[in-house]
Design an enzyme around this catalytic site. Structure first.
Site, PDB file in Angstrom:
ATOM      1  N   HIS A  51       0.736  -1.438  -0.436  1.00 54.81           N
ATOM      2  CA  HIS A  51      -0.369  -0.469   0.160  1.00 54.81           C
ATOM      3  C   HIS A  51       0.801   0.959   0.331  1.00 54.81           C
ATOM      4  O   HIS A  51       1.886   1.297   0.919  1.00 54.81           O
ATOM      5  CB  HIS A  51      -1.481   0.118   1.478  1.00 54.81           C
ATOM      6  CG  HIS A  51      -2.257   0.845   0.968  1.00 54.81           C
ATOM      7  ND1 HIS A  51      -1.938   2.546   1.456  1.00 54.81           N
ATOM      8  CD2 HIS A  51      -3.381   1.002   0.484  1.00 54.81           C
ATOM      9  CE1 HIS A  51      -3.523   2.581   1.222  1.00 54.81           C
ATOM     10  NE2 HIS A  51      -3.850   1.912   1.000  1.00 54.81           N
ATOM     11  N   ASP A  96      -7.817  -4.929  -0.137  1.00 58.26           N
ATOM     12  CA  ASP A  96      -8.727  -6.235  -1.187  1.00 58.26           C
ATOM     13  C   ASP A  96      -7.811  -7.233  -1.177  1.00 58.26           C
ATOM     14  O   ASP A  96      -8.753  -8.093  -1.714  1.00 58.26           O
ATOM     15  CB  ASP A  96      -8.128  -5.467  -2.400  1.00 58.26           C
ATOM     16  CG  ASP A  96      -8.366  -4.061  -3.173  1.00 58.26           C
ATOM     17  OD1 ASP A  96      -7.312  -2.827  -3.107  1.00 58.26           O
ATOM     18  OD2 ASP A  96      -9.444  -3.770  -3.747  1.00 58.26           O
TER      19      ASP A  96
HETATM   20  C1  SDX Z   1      -6.164   0.416  -2.801  1.00 57.92           C
HETATM   21  O1  SDX Z   1      -4.283   4.599  -1.970  1.00 57.92           O
HETATM   22  C2  SDX Z   1      -5.480   3.698  -1.339  1.00 57.92           C
HETATM   23  O2  SDX Z   1      -5.032   4.442  -0.378  1.00 57.92           O
HETATM   24  C3  SDX Z   1      -5.761   3.048  -2.266  1.00 57.92           C
HETATM   25  C4  SDX Z   1      -6.293   1.653  -1.766  1.00 57.92           C
HETATM   26  C5  SDX Z   1      -8.099   2.943  -0.965  1.00 57.92           C
HETATM   27  O3  SDX Z   1      -8.474   2.572  -0.023  1.00 57.92           O
HETATM   28  O4  SDX Z   1      -8.245   3.842  -2.703  1.00 57.92           O
HETATM   29  O5  SDX Z   1      -6.227   1.655  -0.079  1.00 57.92           O
HETATM   30  C6  SDX Z   1      -7.329   0.849  -2.281  1.00 57.92           C
HETATM   31  O6  SDX Z   1      -5.793   0.122  -3.686  1.00 57.92           O
HETATM   32  C7  SDX Z   1      -4.967  -0.485  -2.129  1.00 57.92           C
HETATM   33  C8  SDX Z   1      -3.939  -1.044  -2.552  1.00 57.92           C
HETATM   34  C9  SDX Z   1      -4.205  -1.788  -4.508  1.00 57.92           C
HETATM   35  N1  SDX Z   1      -3.100  -3.072  -5.416  1.00 57.92           N
HETATM   36  C10 SDX Z   1      -2.441  -3.852  -5.138  1.00 57.92           C
HETATM   37  O7  SDX Z   1      -2.616  -4.865  -4.278  1.00 57.92           O
HETATM   38  C11 SDX Z   1      -1.735  -4.333  -6.612  1.00 57.92           C
HETATM   39  C12 SDX Z   1      -0.302  -5.095  -4.999  1.00 57.92           C
HETATM   40  N2  SDX Z   1       0.354  -3.553  -4.933  1.00 57.92           N
HETATM   41  C13 SDX Z   1       1.064  -2.917  -4.501  1.00 57.92           C
HETATM   42  O8  SDX Z   1       0.826  -3.034  -7.309  1.00 57.92           O
HETATM   43  C14 SDX Z   1       1.619  -2.195  -4.791  1.00 57.92           C
HETATM   44  O9  SDX Z   1       2.034  -2.472  -3.290  1.00 57.92           O
HETATM   45  C15 SDX Z   1       0.811  -1.007  -4.757  1.00 57.92           C
HETATM   46  C16 SDX Z   1       0.413  -0.533  -5.721  1.00 57.92           C
HETATM   47  C17 SDX Z   1      -0.506  -0.721  -3.670  1.00 57.92           C
HETATM   48  C18 SDX Z   1       1.921   0.413  -4.030  1.00 57.92           C
HETATM   49  O10 SDX Z   1       2.520   0.983  -4.578  1.00 57.92           O
HETATM   50  P1  SDX Z   1       4.123   1.847  -3.895  1.00 57.92           P
HETATM   51  O11 SDX Z   1       3.550   2.630  -3.040  1.00 57.92           O
HETATM   52  O12 SDX Z   1       3.867   2.889  -5.261  1.00 57.92           O
HETATM   53  O13 SDX Z   1       5.478   1.055  -4.252  1.00 57.92           O
HETATM   54  P2  SDX Z   1       6.216   0.985  -5.176  1.00 57.92           P
HETATM   55  O14 SDX Z   1       4.960  -0.190  -6.205  1.00 57.92           O
HETATM   56  O15 SDX Z   1       7.152   1.335  -5.417  1.00 57.92           O
HETATM   57  O16 SDX Z   1       6.587  -0.810  -4.120  1.00 57.92           O
HETATM   58  C19 SDX Z   1       7.562  -0.631  -3.326  1.00 57.92           C
HETATM   59  C20 SDX Z   1       8.140  -1.512  -3.364  1.00 57.92           C
HETATM   60  C21 SDX Z   1       9.219  -2.404  -4.930  1.00 57.92           C
HETATM   61  O17 SDX Z   1      10.207  -2.726  -4.368  1.00 57.92           O
HETATM   62  P3  SDX Z   1      11.642  -2.491  -5.350  1.00 57.92           P
HETATM   63  O18 SDX Z   1      11.438  -1.325  -6.575  1.00 57.92           O
HETATM   64  O19 SDX Z   1      11.623  -0.900  -3.959  1.00 57.92           O
HETATM   65  O20 SDX Z   1      12.979  -2.928  -5.015  1.00 57.92           O
HETATM   66  O21 SDX Z   1       8.041  -2.861  -2.786  1.00 57.92           O
HETATM   67  C22 SDX Z   1       7.678  -3.912  -4.052  1.00 57.92           C
HETATM   68  C23 SDX Z   1       7.895  -2.883  -5.362  1.00 57.92           C
HETATM   69  O22 SDX Z   1       8.227  -3.708  -6.460  1.00 57.92           O
HETATM   70  N3  SDX Z   1       6.183  -4.240  -3.586  1.00 57.92           N
HETATM   71  C24 SDX Z   1       5.355  -5.879  -3.734  1.00 57.92           C
HETATM   72  C25 SDX Z   1       4.055  -5.435  -3.848  1.00 57.92           C
HETATM   73  N4  SDX Z   1       3.671  -4.005  -3.815  1.00 57.92           N
HETATM   74  C26 SDX Z   1       5.176  -3.098  -3.791  1.00 57.92           C
HETATM   75  N5  SDX Z   1       6.502  -6.266  -4.404  1.00 57.92           N
HETATM   76  C27 SDX Z   1       5.156  -7.481  -4.607  1.00 57.92           C
HETATM   77  N6  SDX Z   1       4.407  -7.764  -4.341  1.00 57.92           N
HETATM   78  C28 SDX Z   1       3.345  -6.934  -4.304  1.00 57.92           C
HETATM   79  N7  SDX Z   1       1.778  -7.026  -4.222  1.00 57.92           N
END
Ligand code: SDX
Length: 429
Positions: free
Chosen positions: A307, A364
């Site tokens: 998140h 989710d």
């Molecule tokens: C919602 O914003 C809100 O409030 C949203 C929400 C709402 O109520 O409106 O809460 C609802 O959208 C919840 C999120 C649902 N999405 C998912 O579950 C999709 C999977 N999650 C990721 O795509 C990610 O965690 C995000 C998009 C939710 C957040 O991404 P960020 O904050 O931009 O973090 P990032 O992508 O920069 O990740 C940081 C690191 C990365 O690795 P490095 O580049 O540092 O090596 O963590 C890794 C990412 O690759 N990472 C994951 C991961 N999520 C982040 N690795 C594996 N699996 C994951 N799910």
């Protein structure tokens, strides 16, 4: 303003910028004068460190896993309030009295039907159409049907547009589902409550009397509450960017639905189920998928984990996980996908990759499983998220429209393209 100044030194010059603090101690540097003073702008890809507004609607603390709507903790609201009470709270800044809530509910009930001409709108869609596409278009189309409430600065018009959205979105959502099933649309029933009416429009058929299950109604009430608002998330920001141009509320909410559709945002609940199904179909080897999620060269992410703000447990996931068990036990469902989900969570929460990156199950992760247990098809999950988030979108939009300081959203950029060049005639290229 807090009176404290931030100093920034650029090219030998020092610039002072005001700072201020919110009611929960969050601190900000106000950079609105930076470009005029220094010629510099700030850069923050994805706005992870940039506040777009001041807001008194929702407070969340990602480190402590706190979520409050207008100061009330989410778990207390889930336990003691109805979804429409929470919708009233978000939009009108205070919990309603009994009289106010009765009037609000009556007003909504008077607008739940769709104009009979508008029903033909559903004839154009193929049965395979994703209900989010139908919903976004149907909501946008309300502007064509109700051109008497398009002025965002007219409080009466904003109020009736709000009531029409809260009243008609469940009807549109249920009609989209019925269209996919090839079944007749079921009219709203005003003797039912908001959640019961939606369940009836979804699952009732002319052939049999449908009885709303109180546990299902209670679970849906709770699920809509926990999705109701979440400060400046992607879809809410989309609603506000569109609304900042003074476009009508229907257009702004349609934009929010489209933003929520993405698998990184609200579409994640559908993506979680598709991921669990894939793991299940491929033998249920969770460790293989955890390894893929950790592999830099593999674009696979564990959907439902991580998140932008919560770097601890998403308090909503905790609440849903509890309801999940109740609903599954009640329905006598042994869902292998829930077993896989629990294994995934267990492994991920012990794995250093997830611990270091603070990737916890988010809202989710479990919502998809409980929606499935409640009989909703996977492609309706994000529609349910939209139903929950609607009062939050409206409240955030209203706060912006009523803020005399609000301006049209227009971020800057840093240009990295070609410098000035002249056109070469096509035969010489
Ligand atoms: C919602 O914003 C809100 O409030 C949203 C929400 C709402 O109520 O409106 O809460 C609802 O959208 C919840 C999120 C649902 N999405 C998912 O579950 C999709 C999977 N999650 C990721 O795509 C990610 O965690 C995000 C998009 C939710 C957040 O991404 P960020 O904050 O931009 O973090 P990032 O992508 O920069 O990740 C940081 C690191 C990365 O690795 P490095 O580049 O540092 O090596 O963590 C890794 C990412 O690759 N990472 C994951 C991961 N999520 C982040 N690795 C594996 N699996 C994951 N799910």
């Amino acid at each position: 303003m807090s009176g404290k100044k931030a100093k920034i030194e650029l090219e030998g010059k020092t610039y002072e910028l005001p700072t201020f603090e919110g009611s929960e101690g969050e601190k900000a540097v106000d950079i609105s004068s930076l470009r005029n003073q220094s010629g510099y702008i700030t850069y923050d890809n994805g706005y992870g460190n940039t506040g777009s507004t001041k807001s008194s609607i929702t407070f969340l603390d990602g480190e402590k896993g706190i979520l409050r709507y207008r100061g009330y903790n989410i778990d207390e609201l889930c336990e003691k309030a109805s979804f429409l009470e929470v919708a009233y709270l978000l939009i009108n800044k205070a919990l309603p009295t009994k009289t106010q809530l009765d009037a609000f509910e009556k007003n909504i009930k008077e607008h739940t039907m769709i104009n009979e001409d508008y029903k033909h709108y559903f004839d154009v869609w193929p049965r395979s159409a994703h209900p989010m596409g139908i919903l976004a278009s149907a909501i946008s189309g309300l502007a064509a049907f109700y051109d008497d409430c398009l002025n965002p600065n007219d409080q009466k018009q904003a109020h009736i547009a709000t009531i029409r959205l809260l009243a008609k979105m469940p009807t549109f959502a249920a009609y989209a589902y019925k269209k996919s099933m090839g079944q007749p649309f079921i009219y709203p029933k005003n003797k039912l409550g908001y959640c019961g009416n939606f369940l009836n429009m979804m699952y009732s058929c002319p052939t049999d009397e449908y009885k709303v299950d109180p546990d299902m109604e209670r679970a849906l009430n709770q699920l809509l509450i926990i999705h109701a608002d979440h400060e400046q998330n992607c879809s809410t920001s989309a609603v506000k960017v569109i609304g900042s141009s003074q476009a009508n509320l229907f257009a702004a909410v349609a934009g929010g639905i489209n933003a929520l559709w993405g698998p990184l945002h609200g579409g994640a609940n559908q993506a979680v189920l598709e991921m669990l199904e894939e793991i299940h179909v491929n033998g249920g080897d969770v460790t293989k998928y955890v390894a893929r999620a950790k592999d830099k060269n593999d674009s696979f992410k564990l959907m439902g984990f991580g998140h932008r703000v919560y770097k601890n447990f998403d308090p909503r996931a905790t609440i849903i996980k509890r309801s999940c068990d109740i609903i599954l036990n009640k329905m006598g469902i042994h869902d292998p996908l829930l077993d896989i989900a629990k294994k995934l969570e267990e492994i991920a929460l012990k794995d250093s990759y997830f611990i270091e990156k603070k990737l916890y199950p988010n809202v989710d992760f479990y919502s998809g499983i409980i929606y499935k247990a409640m009989g909703f098809p996977v492609n309706m999950f994000t529609v349910l998220f939209s139903l929950g988030r609607l009062p939050g979108w409206i409240a955030q939009w209203k706060e912006m429209i009523e803020d005399p300081e609000s301006k049209i959203a227009r971020p800057r950029q840093i240009y990295t393209g070609e410098k000035q060049r002249n056109i070469v005639p096509i035969m010489e290229r």
